[in-house]
Design an enzyme around this catalytic site. Structure first.
Site, PDB file in Angstrom:
ATOM      1  N   GLU A  20     -26.496 -21.195  -5.186  1.00  0.00           N
ATOM      2  CA  GLU A  20     -26.260 -21.965  -6.042  1.00  0.00           C
ATOM      3  C   GLU A  20     -28.818 -21.790  -6.000  1.00  0.00           C
ATOM      4  OE1 GLU A  20     -26.398 -26.267  -7.991  1.00  0.00           O
ATOM      5  OE2 GLU A  20     -26.659 -26.117  -5.863  1.00  0.00           O
TER       6      GLU A  20
ATOM      7  N   ASP B 224     -24.926 -24.272  -1.575  1.00  0.00           N
ATOM      8  CA  ASP B 224     -25.863 -25.786  -2.719  1.00  0.00           C
ATOM      9  C   ASP B 224     -27.063 -25.553  -2.159  1.00  0.00           C
ATOM     10  OD1 ASP B 224     -24.399 -28.059  -4.202  1.00  0.00           O
ATOM     11  OD2 ASP B 224     -25.575 -28.541  -2.088  1.00  0.00           O
TER      12      ASP B 224
END
Length: 509
Positions: free
Chosen positions: A243, A206
């Site tokens: 990401e 993330d």
């Protein structure tokens, strides 16, 4: 650099927002046992890897603010449940990727509880702290919003403290400071625990571009060097997908240390193209991005998606138009890369922001009292009035679900479509931007793919060097059966063409 593991790279991945997927115990909240109960469904669909959104304890519904990296959110189950999920997935040839949040924790994490007590606390160094004067001197009291964070004022007060802490996404999620060697060792322990002690197959990472704040952003790439070294030592076969929500030029350097990154530029281009009905020279742009990625890692994996849990659902982006929903799937699943399906895309789920409404419950059956149906939220977009549940679509050969299933199985069975490393892609020029066409060359069988993006039927003239591509492998245009007899394509339809078998045999002689 990474080893060549092309045979083991999952060809089709599936993102599950655990809270919304499937409830096993009647509390209305999706859980790990619910996911276990659907492993046969996912295997039959053709999924080869599952990305689970965070499953760690957390005070929020989305779980991206972790309070303990080593345990399971009690709403979702236990560590034994997770290990059973892992074993069941592996029995079916499905990998499990854990969503690992290394950018920040919750303010309720024990590290931050200690850090906020005093400047002398040893955990203080785990986070970013500055006085108002220091913040003003650096000119960092405000920031420009970005696609992945709408926060303008990222510095937050700590009562009775002249220093503020930095939290890019939310005041309840303070950013970690990896200048701390002690913190790095703690995160290394977390990585080893999940890879070695538990046995996960990899991580979705993330906020990978925000590991360091903007004033220290040059350090972010070096952090991933440290991270990949720990992963490689712990489990050489582990897969990492980051990401990096940014334009291609900023994304490319992350391939030095990550196996894959999500291609957000492609995601948004596809959405625009589906709305406008016009190509944006996407094949040429993809080829340019491949050339750039390859400079950093010849074995790069292009993680592609239509949308994810932070984006409005593709079904709503195209206004609920079923033909366009199918067209979106046809494009995604015939382009090179490693596709990630967001749970429910295969039944045409809908959703517009705010975020909870792009994460609504999966519809399994037409029964509003279905015990599998999660009900932690009252859905606004995906309801039994707007979306046909899976059980109804399963028996409908023309459903969105069967469209996805047929394409996934074709992708897995056709070498030209399933190639991930060294992406095999060339443009096919048909002279009109309402048509998107490309060539997937392969030694076993090359393919030509044509999509009509627009609202009107289109005629096309196949280039001379592709004139032998007349065998229809797949088509959403009912005019085309097994052989291409008419050089036209109905609106929002797709066709996949191969040379006839006798032509292929002649080529090999």
């Amino acid at each position: 650099m990474f080893a060549d593991r092309s045979a083991s790279i999952p060809k089709v991945c599936y993102e599950i927002f655990v809270r919304s997927f499937c409830d096993s115990n009647g509390d209305g909240i999706g859980d790990l046992n619910g996911v276990i109960s659907k492993l046969d469904y996912l295997a039959d669909l053709g999924v080869e890897a599952i990305w689970l959104t965070p499953i760690h304890p957390s005070p929020s519904y989305h779980k991206y603010d972790v309070t303990d990296y080593y345990t399971i959110e009690p709403e979702y189950g236990t560590m034994n449940d997770f290990k059973r999920l892992l074993a069941g997935a592996h029995e079916r040839g499905i990998a499990i990727y854990l969503d690992l949040i290394v950018n920040h924790t919750s303010t309720l994490h024990p590290w931050f509880k200690e850090a906020r007590k005093s400047k002398d606390n040893p955990y203080r160094q785990y986070y970013w702290w500055m006085t108002e004067d220091q913040i003003d001197h650096l000119g960092i009291s405000e920031r420009q919003t970005s696609d992945d964070s709408q926060v303008v004022y990222p510095w937050h007060e700590n009562p009775n403290d002249d220093e503020k802490y930095y939290g890019l996404f939310f005041k309840g999620m303070p950013d970690l400071n990896y200048h701390s060697d002690a913190l790095r060792e703690e995160m290394a322990k977390v990585i080893r625990f999940w890879l070695n002690d538990v046995g996960v197959d990899g991580f979705r990472l993330d906020a990978a571009r925000h590991v360091y704040p903007i004033w220290d952003n040059g350090e972010s790439i070096s952090f991933w060097e440290f991270f990949s070294k720990i992963v490689g030592e712990a489990k050489p076969s582990a897969f990492t997908v980051g990401e990096v929500w940014a334009e291609t030029e900023e994304v490319a350097p992350y391939f030095r240390h990550l196996n894959a990154t999500f291609h957000f530029d492609l995601s948004f281009a596809l959405q625009r193209m589906l709305i406008a009905g016009r190509d944006e020279q996407i094949i040429d742009r993809l080829l340019a991005s491949f050339n750039l990625f390859q400079k950093y890692n010849p074995l790069f994996v292009n993680a592609i998606m239509l949308t994810n849990h932070d984006q409005e659902r593709i079904g709503s982006v195209v206004g609920g138009n079923i033909e366009k929903i199918k067209l979106a799937a046809s494009i995604l699943l015939t382009l090179p890369g490693q596709p990630y399906l967001y749970y429910g895309e295969e039944i045409g789920m809908l959703g517009l922001k705010p975020d909870p409404y792009i994460r609504e419950p999966f519809l399994w059956t037409p029964d509003p009292e279905d015990p599998q149906l999660t009900h932690w939220i009252s859905p606004e977009f995906t309801t039994l009035k707007t979306v046909a549940p899976l059980s109804e679509q399963n028996g409908d050969l023309n459903s969105i679900f069967n469209h996805y299933k047929n394409l996934i199985h074709l992708r897995r069975s056709e070498p030209a479509l399933s190639q991930i490393l060294a992406p095999n892609l060339q443009p096919v020029r048909l002279g009109d931007d309402q048509l998107l066409a490309y060539f997937r060359p392969h030694a076993e069988r090359s393919l030509v793919i044509i999509h009509n993006l627009g609202d009107t039927e289109m005629e096309f003239q196949m280039p001379a060097d592709k004139s032998l591509f007349t065998e229809v492998l797949f088509s959403t245009d009912p005019e085309h059966k097994s052989v291409l007899t008419k050089s036209r394509l109905s609106p929002h339809s797709s066709i996949i063409l191969a040379p006839p078998r006798n032509a292929r045999a002649a080529e090999k002689q």
